[in-house]
Design an enzyme around this catalytic site. Structure first.
Site, PDB file in Angstrom:
ATOM      1  N   VAL A  23      65.575  55.431  40.609  1.00  0.00           N
ATOM      2  CA  VAL A  23      64.262  55.790  41.117  1.00  0.00           C
ATOM      3  C   VAL A  23      64.020  55.128  42.473  1.00  0.00           C
ATOM      4  O   VAL A  23      64.429  53.994  42.715  1.00  0.00           O
ATOM      5  CB  VAL A  23      63.171  55.398  40.100  1.00  0.00           C
ATOM      6  CG1 VAL A  23      63.077  53.886  39.932  1.00  0.00           C
ATOM      7  CG2 VAL A  23      61.825  55.976  40.493  1.00  0.00           C
ATOM      8  N   PRO A 102      65.424  63.694  38.819  1.00  0.00           N
ATOM      9  CA  PRO A 102      64.657  62.452  38.632  1.00  0.00           C
ATOM     10  C   PRO A 102      65.555  61.233  38.555  1.00  0.00           C
ATOM     11  O   PRO A 102      66.709  61.298  38.151  1.00  0.00           O
ATOM     12  CB  PRO A 102      63.933  62.677  37.289  1.00  0.00           C
ATOM     13  CG  PRO A 102      64.053  64.135  37.003  1.00  0.00           C
ATOM     14  CD  PRO A 102      65.303  64.593  37.662  1.00  0.00           C
ATOM     15  N   ILE A 157      69.793  52.167  55.085  1.00  0.00           N
ATOM     16  CA  ILE A 157      70.667  51.227  55.774  1.00  0.00           C
ATOM     17  C   ILE A 157      69.932  50.543  56.925  1.00  0.00           C
ATOM     18  O   ILE A 157      70.279  49.437  57.341  1.00  0.00           O
ATOM     19  CB  ILE A 157      71.947  51.946  56.275  1.00  0.00           C
ATOM     20  CG1 ILE A 157      73.043  50.957  56.651  1.00  0.00           C
ATOM     21  CG2 ILE A 157      71.627  52.891  57.404  1.00  0.00           C
ATOM     22  CD1 ILE A 157      73.683  50.270  55.488  1.00  0.00           C
ATOM     23  N   LEU A 458      56.552  59.244  -1.403  1.00  0.00           N
ATOM     24  CA  LEU A 458      56.748  57.827  -1.102  1.00  0.00           C
ATOM     25  C   LEU A 458      57.233  57.069  -2.333  1.00  0.00           C
ATOM     26  O   LEU A 458      57.058  57.515  -3.476  1.00  0.00           O
ATOM     27  CB  LEU A 458      55.446  57.215  -0.597  1.00  0.00           C
ATOM     28  CG  LEU A 458      54.913  57.729   0.757  1.00  0.00           C
ATOM     29  CD1 LEU A 458      53.511  57.182   0.984  1.00  0.00           C
ATOM     30  CD2 LEU A 458      55.848  57.323   1.882  1.00  0.00           C
ATOM     31  N   SER A 461      55.083  56.834  -5.680  1.00  0.00           N
ATOM     32  CA  SER A 461      54.202  58.002  -5.768  1.00  0.00           C
ATOM     33  C   SER A 461      54.183  58.611  -7.162  1.00  0.00           C
ATOM     34  O   SER A 461      53.256  59.353  -7.511  1.00  0.00           O
ATOM     35  CB  SER A 461      54.627  59.065  -4.753  1.00  0.00           C
ATOM     36  OG  SER A 461      55.943  59.526  -5.038  1.00  0.00           O
ATOM     37  N   GLY A 462      55.211  58.330  -7.973  1.00  0.00           N
ATOM     38  CA  GLY A 462      55.273  58.897  -9.320  1.00  0.00           C
ATOM     39  C   GLY A 462      56.306  59.986  -9.483  1.00  0.00           C
ATOM     40  O   GLY A 462      56.307  60.681 -10.506  1.00  0.00           O
ATOM     41  N   SER A 531      63.692  61.126   0.052  1.00  0.00           N
ATOM     42  CA  SER A 531      64.172  62.116   1.054  1.00  0.00           C
ATOM     43  C   SER A 531      63.168  62.241   2.192  1.00  0.00           C
ATOM     44  O   SER A 531      62.471  63.240   2.301  1.00  0.00           O
ATOM     45  CB  SER A 531      64.430  63.473   0.403  1.00  0.00           C
ATOM     46  OG  SER A 531      63.374  63.894  -0.438  1.00  0.00           O
TER      47      SER A 531
END
Length: 624
Positions: A23, A102, A157, A458, A461-462, A531
C-alpha cells in the site's frame, strides 16, 4: 491538449500488465504519470483532475496523478486503491491495458483478479521502505498466476536523493527472493512516479542508471509467442445452432492454432472428428490461433456440450477427478479439508472438496509449513477431488485449462482461486459394484422405508435424549433402527479427531458415509451430532439423498443449555479446560430451513419425540 498526441499504435501487439506492491508504494500515481506524459488525457479530464486534487490530493499544490485511477470515492478519501481499475492507452509502438490493483493484504483477492489475465507485472517498492511482506506476496502470486515477465520499479527514488546504493540494496534483496520463481524476464528500474523520472523520460538526476525507461521496456518486451506455440485447446462456451442446417461450437482458442481439416477430439468423451468450417466474427476463415473468438464446425455429429474441450487427438489434456493445485484462499471463512465447494474449471461447474492440505507457503521465505486449514489471503498446496471428471492441464502449461475457482455454496462468493499442478494417480482397477439386492429390497423385509434422521443442536440441547426416545418408539412399532451418536463414534471410528474446525468437518464427513451405508442396508438410522456447519449437513443430505434424509433442529437457547450442562462441559469451558467449544469459542450455524424445527423450552423430551414420530408417519404417508 488532445486525447492522443501520439496517434494510432503500430508494431507489437496488445500488452496487458498490472501494477502491484504494498500500500502507498505509488501504483496509481505511476499509471497516472504514464497517461499524463503520453499526452493521453483529455482537457476536460485535466480540469476535473485539478479540482479533485485540491479536494482529495496528497501532493500539495501539484496535480495528484493517482486520482486519474482511484475512481471510487472511498479510495479517494482513504488515499488507497480498493478495487481493480483498468485503463487502456496506446503509443505509436504498442497498445496497453493496465490494471491498478490494491496494496492492502485484505484486498489480495482483487490483486489476484487483476493478475489473472496479465502478461507482465510492475511490482513497486517504496525506496524508503524497501521490500515488504506484501511486495513478496504479490511477487509470488504473480508467479503462481503464470506471469513470466516482471519489472521491479523502485519508486520515490527522489525521496532518497536518487541514491544508487539504496536502489542496489533493494534490487539485491528482491532478486534473491524472485530468482526462485521462474520469471523469464526481470528488469529493475529506479523511478519517481510523481516527477516522471525514468517513467517516460530520462534525466540527469541518475547518471549511474543506463537502462531503459519504464515505457521503453513496456513497448519492446516480447510476451506474445508462447500461447500460439502450445498445444491447441478450445473450451466450448456455447453450442451454436441458429437453424437446423448449422451446428457449431463457439468459444475462444485458449492456446495453439487450428485449421480446416485438422483432426480434433472431445477430451472428456474421446469422440473424434475433423474441423469442417471455422467461422470468425465477420466471415469464414481457414485458420484460428490463440486469443481468437470463433465458431468451429465438425464434419461429424458429435455430442458436445458447454464445458467440453476440443484438443488434438495426440496431445489432449488430462481428464481427472483428483489433482494437486496451489490455492489462493480469499474467503473470510477458512478453507477446511472435506468441505464441499462449487468449482468452475473452464466452462464446467462441478462439486469439489479439498481432500488434504499438503502444506501452506510462507510468502516471505517460500518455506513449506504444516497446516490443518487455510485462512484468508494464504496460499497452500492442496489435493482436490471433484464430483465428475474434468479436462485439465497443468497451469504452467495452459493458464485457461489449468485454472479454477472455488465458490461458497451458500453465499455464492468466490472463496478461492486455484492453479493445477498435476493430476493425482489413482487406482484404475476399482469400480462401483451394484447389487440386485438394494436398499429398497432390504427395507422391504422390515416393511419400512430406510431413512436417516439427523438431529442437530448445541451441546445440552437434548438431541441425544430425544433421539433415544424416538428410537424406542420406532422399535415398539417393529421398525429396524440404529443410532449413531457423536460421543460413541469419537471413542472408536473417529478417535483420531480433535475439535478444530477441520476435525469437525472430517468427523461429519465420516459419519455421513457411515449413515449412507446404514440407509443402504435398509435401516432407519438416527444421527445425533452437534454438526455445527451448514455446509457439512448439506453435504450429508446430498450424499444420502433428499428423499432419505430428515434434518431435525433441536433448538434450545444457549442459556438453557448452560443451565442443564448434563456432561459438565460448560463448567469446564468456564475453567478454561476446553477450547473450541461450539456456541462459545467455535461457531454454530443453525439450519436455515430444517425439515423439522423443535423448540424445546417449556416442553419435555417425550413431547418432542412425539412430534418427530408423528412427522415421520405423515412423511411416510405422503411418499407412499
Amino acid at each position: 491538449m488532445g486525447s492522443s498526441a501520439r496517434g494510432d499504435s503500430e508494431g507489437r501487439g496488445l500488452l496487458r500488465f498490472l501494477t502491484c506492491g504494498s500500500v502507498d508504494d505509488g501504483k496509481s500515481t505511476l499509471i497516472g504519470r504514464l497517461l499524463y506524459d503520453s499526452q493521453l488525457i483529455m482537457d476536460d479530464t485535466l480540469s476535473s483532475l485539478a479540482k479533485d486534487s485540491r479536494k482529495h490530493g496528497t501532493v500539495g499544490e501539484d496535480i495528484d496523478l493517482a486520482l486519474l485511477v482511484d475512481g471510487l470515492e472511498a479510495e479517494r478519501q482513504q488515499g488507497i486503491t480498493i478495487d481493480v481499475a483498468y485503463r487502456f492507452f496506446a503509443t505509436p509502438n504498442r497498445s496497453f491495458i493496465v490494471a491498478d490493483t490494491p496494496g492492502h493484504e485484505q484486498y489480495t483477492r482483487n490483486m489476484a483478479t487483476g493478475a489473472s489475465n496479465c502478461d507482465l507485472a510492475i511490482i513497486l517498492a517504496d525506496a524508503r521502505k524497501g521490500i515488504l511482506s506484501q511486495t513478496r506476496r504479490h511477487t509470488y502470486i504473480c508467479s503462481l498466476l503464470g506471469i513470466r515477465h516482471v519489472v521491479l520499479a523502485v519508486n520515490k527514488i527522489d525521496l532518497v536523493e536518487f541514491s544508487q546504493e539504496v536502489f542496489d540494496r533493494i534490487v539485491a534483496k528482491w532478486t534473491e527472493f524472485a530468482s526462485r520463481l521462474g520469471f523469464w524476464t526481470a528488469v529493475s528500474i529506479p523511478v519517481s512516479a510523481r516527477f516522471g523520472h525514468n517513467v517516460t523520460r530520462t534525466g540527469s538526476e541518475m547518471p549511474w542508471y543506463s537502462g531503459p525507461t519504464l515505457l521503453d521496456h513496456l513497448e519492446t518486451v516480447d510476451v506474445e509467442a508462447d500461447a500460439v506455440e502450445r498445444p491447441f485447446r478450445f473450451p466450448v462456451q456455447r453450442v451454436n445452432r441458429p437453424s437446423p442446417d448449422f451446428r457449431g461450437f463457439s468459444g475462444t482458442v485458449a492456446s495453439g492454432r487450428i485449421a480446416v481439416g485438422d483432426a480434433v477430439i472431445v477430451a472428456a468423451s474421446g469422440r473424434q472428428s475433423r474441423i469442417s468450417r471455422i467461422v470468425g466474427p465477420g466471415a469464414e476463415q481457414e485458420m484460428a490461433s490463440a486469443g481468437e473468438a470463433v465458431t468451429l464446425c465438425l464434419s461429424d455429429e458429435v455430442d458436445i456440450a458447454r464445458g467440453d474441450v476440443l484438443a488434438p487427438p495426440k496431445d489432449r489434456p488430462e481428464v481427472s477427478d483428483q489433482f494437486a493445485a496451489h490455492v489462493l484462499w480469499m474467503d473470510d471463512k477458512p478453507l477446511l479439508p472435506g468441505r464441499q465447494y462449487q468449482m468452475r474449471v473452464g466452462n464446467v461447474w462441478t462439486t469439489a472438496s479439498v481432500t488434504s492440505i499438503r502444506h501452506r507457503v510462507d510468502v516471505n521465505t517460500l518455506e513449506r509449513q504444516a497446516a490443518r486449514q487455510v485462512s484468508s489471503n494464504e496460499i497452500a498446496v492442496c489435493h482436490l477431488s471433484t464430483a465428475q471428471r474434468v479436462p485439465i492441464d497443468a497451469y504452467a502449461d495452459n493458464r485457461t485449462t489449468g485454472a479454477f475457482i472455488l465458490v461458497d455454496r451458500y453465499t455464492n462468493h468466490t472463496a478461492g482461486a486455484g492453479m493445477v499442478d498435476f493430476q493425482l494417480s489413482r487406482a484404475t482397477n476399482t469400480h462401483q459394484e451394484h447389487y440386485p439386492v438394494d436398499k429398497h429390497a432390504r427395507a422391504a423385509l422390515d416393511n419400512q422405508k430406510s431413512l436417516a434422521i439427523w438431529f442437530t443442536g448445541l451441546s445440552g440441547s437434548g438431541k441425544s435424549t430425544i433421539a433415544k426416545i424416538v428410537e424406542q418408539r420406532l422399535h415398539a412399532e417393529r421398525r429396524h433402527t440404529y443410532t449413531l451418536d457423536g460421543d460413541n463414534l469419537r471413542s472408536g471410528l473417529n478417535r483420531d479427531l480433535g475439535f478444530t474446525d477441520a476435525d469437525r468437518v472430517e468427523n461429519i464427513r465420516r459419519v455421513g458415509e457411515v449413515a449412507k451405508l446404514f440407509v443402504d442396508a435398509g435401516l432407519i438410522v438416527l444421527c445425533s451430532f452437534i454438526s455445527p456447519f451448514r455446509a457439512e449437513r448439506q453435504m450429508v443430505r446430498e450424499l444420502i439423498g433428499d428423499e432419505d434424509f430428515v434434518e431435525v433442529f433441536v433448538d434450545t437457547p444457549m442459556e438453557e443449555c448452560m443451565r442443564r450442562d448434563p456432561k459438565g462441559l460448560y463448567a469446564k469451558v468456564g475453567r478454561s479446560e476446553i477450547r473450541n467449544f461450539t456456541g462459545l469459542s467455535s461457531a454454530y450455524e443453525p439450519p436455515a430451513k430444517p425439515d423439522l424445527h423443535l423448540l424445546t423450552l417449556g416442553t419435555t423430551p417425550e413431547m418432542q419425540a412425539d412430534i418427530v414420530v408423528r412427522y415421520l408417519a405423515d412423511r411416510s404417508a405422503r411418499q407412499s
